[in-house]
Enzyme design. Structure first.
Site, short mmCIF file in Angstrom:
data_model
loop_
_atom_site.label_atom_id
_atom_site.label_comp_id
_atom_site.label_asym_id
_atom_site.label_seq_id
_atom_site.Cartn_x
_atom_site.Cartn_y
_atom_site.Cartn_z
CG ASP A 309 17.51 -27.99 -50.06
OD1 ASP A 309 18.01 -28.98 -49.51
OD2 ASP A 309 16.47 -27.45 -49.68
CE1 TYR A 393 9.61 -28.49 -46.43
CE2 TYR A 393 8.69 -27.44 -48.38
CZ TYR A 393 8.79 -27.54 -47.00
OH TYR A 393 8.05 -26.71 -46.21
CU CU Z 1 8.70 -25.15 -45.49
#
Ligand code: CU
Length: 651
Positions: A309, A393
């Protein structure tokens, strides 16, 4: 009258104007290819001697920018360095074979290309979706590519899709299972669309905003919001106890410089502690060096998910603008983050960094048995935080400085799980059902933090400390004895360690030439949090790129060019870059300038309670003084109030 802006601290991030200057210099360079994308523009940090000099006599080192460019026409990454005083490029080098993250334009254009592809439209139509206007197509960096993909040498993305019924819908409630589109990011063409078979779209919406979640078609149906939460107000009538001067931060005994890069996000520089008139260093630089989120599900759409990420998404550029009373409470000071766009021009994220103080409860206390008098102190911490949204997320990055000399780091994980569809009534082998026909695959979030330690100076050593039972015999007549065995880590090959909770294992970073009043080298402990390892096959392509995650602690000799646990360019990298490469020279790491790298994980067996939006879970570690001070540095904390030390009454 003229006013002059004070010069920024040499480690302050690039300003808006400096990013403009860097972009102009790069574009004016004779080798610049039109259409090149600016990947990362950041401060080219001055070396340690230059910073020492600045701190000694305020002599400013030259401001320089480092620019990573991608020339798609040649499929070539270029690293340029720019002198900001004269706006000139002074270094220009290409990095053959390396691939950058997708730019925003590539990401968006790739998604549009997928949405226009007849093969993909056919796959959606087979699932009853003919209006794709609210379908979210996400091109993912490929965690897994087959040998055919690799042979092409192309820069690829694997596009997955989720179906919203309206613009505001939580699209992750309706994953399109078994459909993967492969995109060439350089030509922005769809190479292939795989359809591995029909799984119905989950029937229920999965919204979390109250206006939508109360709909009977939602799962769960929100009956209403609590009305018994009374206000808590944090007031600091005399203002906060910290001071911010540009990016220089002072709080209690702590001093530091708050940095920021478009790749790493928050960076702490020159973390120092004022100890009885002396300024003592603890850290030269602390940063998140990489993140990796591998999914443990072999299904076609899930095995591609193993994203780095930080490098593959550009974490720092994904920061949220924060709002008072929402993300942070109390007397807040904010710093904006200024990052580069694909065109090289600056983008300002307002209030990206939140700085505030928190009461941490009791710092220490004791009630004296004879007098009944209780001494109690309240602890406090300075919080330096930011939040970034990476697709589904949301990650919060929190550094804590405490009044007892402890430094903490905590990642808050929230947002929405990455989902899959499963036939109703089936329990998936590699995940957990969270709503009718919907599941969350098993996965993990690995983080690696690079700690360029400077405990009372540059030359540091690391000891591994285990609880070891003393042998039975006359020296241990009751069989109770144990020692805290300290094993020095001598060279890089042996300084690759695993956590061991049963042995109370931690690591001690010391300066062997500076002794405390008790005759021990001064030090800081690295206390790991709960740790895990990636349960992937050793030759899994994603794991080959993420070797850093196979050890909880690495120690390397300092090299300012070694910043990233999975290497500079993990995108489709064959593996072995970053820490394994850094450590391959097996340099000595005892009593020298070292970097400590700590890997920790949020191990995520998805819970039904993680749907439809995940309550915050955390992962992190602490750096705690061990013999850095001769006694408690928190002894001088003030009494909270005059009456706090008078004896109370026990009826
Ligand atoms: Cu997770």
């Amino acid at each position: 009258m003229t006013t002059s802006t004070p010069a920024p601290h040499p480690l302050a991030p690039l300003s808006e104007q400096e990013i403009v200057t860097a972009a102009a210099a790069v574009r004016a360079y004779h080798e610049f290819a039109d259409g090149s994308v600016f990947v990362f523009t950041s401060l080219r940090e001055p070396g340690k001697p230059a910073i020492d000099e600045y701190e000694r006599d305020s002599r400013l080192p030259p401001r320089e920018a480092s620019v990573v460019l991608y020339d798609g026409s040649q499929r070539l990454i270029i690293e340029a360095a720019v002198s900001l005083a004269d706006g000139k490029v002074f270094s220009w080098r290409s990095v053959p074979g390396a691939r950058p993250k997708a730019s925003r334009r590539e990401w968006e254009t790739a998604a549009e290309a997928v949405k226009a592809d007849p093969r993909w439209l056919g796959a959606l139509s087979r699932r009853g979706v003919t209006d794709v206007s609210h379908v979210e197509v996400q091109p993912w960096p490929p965690g897994y590519t087959d040998s055919g993909d690799a042979a092409t040498g192309r820069r690829l993305a694997k596009a997955l899709a989720w179906v919203g019924l309206s613009e505001a819908d939580n699209t992750f409630a309706r994953p399109v299972e078994n459909v993967v589109a492969t995109i060439d990011l350089d030509t922005l063409t769809v190479l292939d669309v795989e359809d591995h078979g029909l799984v119905p779209l989950p029937p229920r919406a999965g919204n979390y905003a109250p206006e939508l979640a109360s709909d009977p078609g939602n799962f769960p149906v929100l009956a209403g919001l609590r009305d018994d939460v009374r206000p808590i107000e944090i007031t600091q009538p005399e203002g906060p106890s910290f001071g911010l001067d540009g990016h220089e931060l002072r709080w209690q005994r702590w001093r530091l410089v708050v940095g920021y890069t478009p790749r790493e996000g928050l960076v702490l520089h020159r973390v120092r502690y004022h100890d009885q008139g002396r300024e003592r260093s603890v850290l030269h630089r602390a940063s998140l060096s990489e993140m990796w989120v591998p999914y443990g599900d072999p299904a076609p759409v899930h095995r591609v998910k193993a994203v780095f990420d930080e490098s593959e998404a550009g974490l720092g550029a994904l920061a949220n603008p924060l709002q008072l009373g929402c993300d942070c409470l109390g007397e807040i000071r904010y710093l904006d983050a200024v990052v580069n766009g694909d065109d090289g021009e600056p983008r300002r994220v307002t209030n990206a960094i939140c700085i505030h103080e928190e009461d941490t409860g009791v710092a220490w206390k004791h009630t004296h048995a004879q007098t009944g008098s209780a001494e109690v102190r309240r602890g406090r911490r300075l919080v330096i935080s930011s939040f970034a949204t990476v697709g589904n997320y949301d990650y919060g990055f929190f550094w804590y400085l405490h009044t007892d000399g402890t430094i903490g780091y905590e990642i808050k994980l929230t947002g929405i799980i990455s989902t899959g569809a499963v036939a109703g009534g089936t329990q998936p082998a590699h995940g957990t059902v969270v709503a009718p026909g919907l599941y969350g695959p098993n996965h993990q979030h690995f983080f690696n933090v690079r700690l360029d330690m400077a405990v009372d100076g540059t030359a540091n050593s690391v000891y591994e400390v285990d609880a070891v039972p003393s042998p039975p015999g006359p020296g241990n007549p009751a069989g109770n004895a144990w020692v805290a065995r300290e094993l020095p880590l001598e060279r890089e090959a042996s300084a690759q360690r695993l956590a061991d909770t049963a042995a109370g294992r931690h690591w001690l970073i010391v300066n062997e030439s500076v002794l405390s009043g008790h005759g021990r080298p001064v030090g800081y402990q690295l206390l790991p949090g709960p740790s895990t390892l990636p349960p992937l096959q050793p030759d899994a392509p994603a794991l080959l790129r993420a070797q850093f995650a196979t050890r909880h602690l690495w120690v390397t000799a300092y090299d300012p060019a070694e910043l990233y646990a999975a290497g500079d360019y993990p995108y489709q990298h064959p593996g072995g870059a970053g820490l394994p490469a850094y450590a391959s020279a097996n340099r000595p790491v005892r009593d020298t300038d070292i970097v400590v790298w700590h890997t920790f994980a949020a191990h995520h067996v998805v819970r039904p309670e993680d749907w439809p939006v995940m309550p915050v879970t955390t992962a992190g570690f602490q750096l705690r003084p061990f013999g850095f001070f001769d006694a408690s540095p928190a002894l001088d904390l003030p009494r909270p109030a005059a009456h706090c030390h008078t004896a109370g009454e026990t009826a």
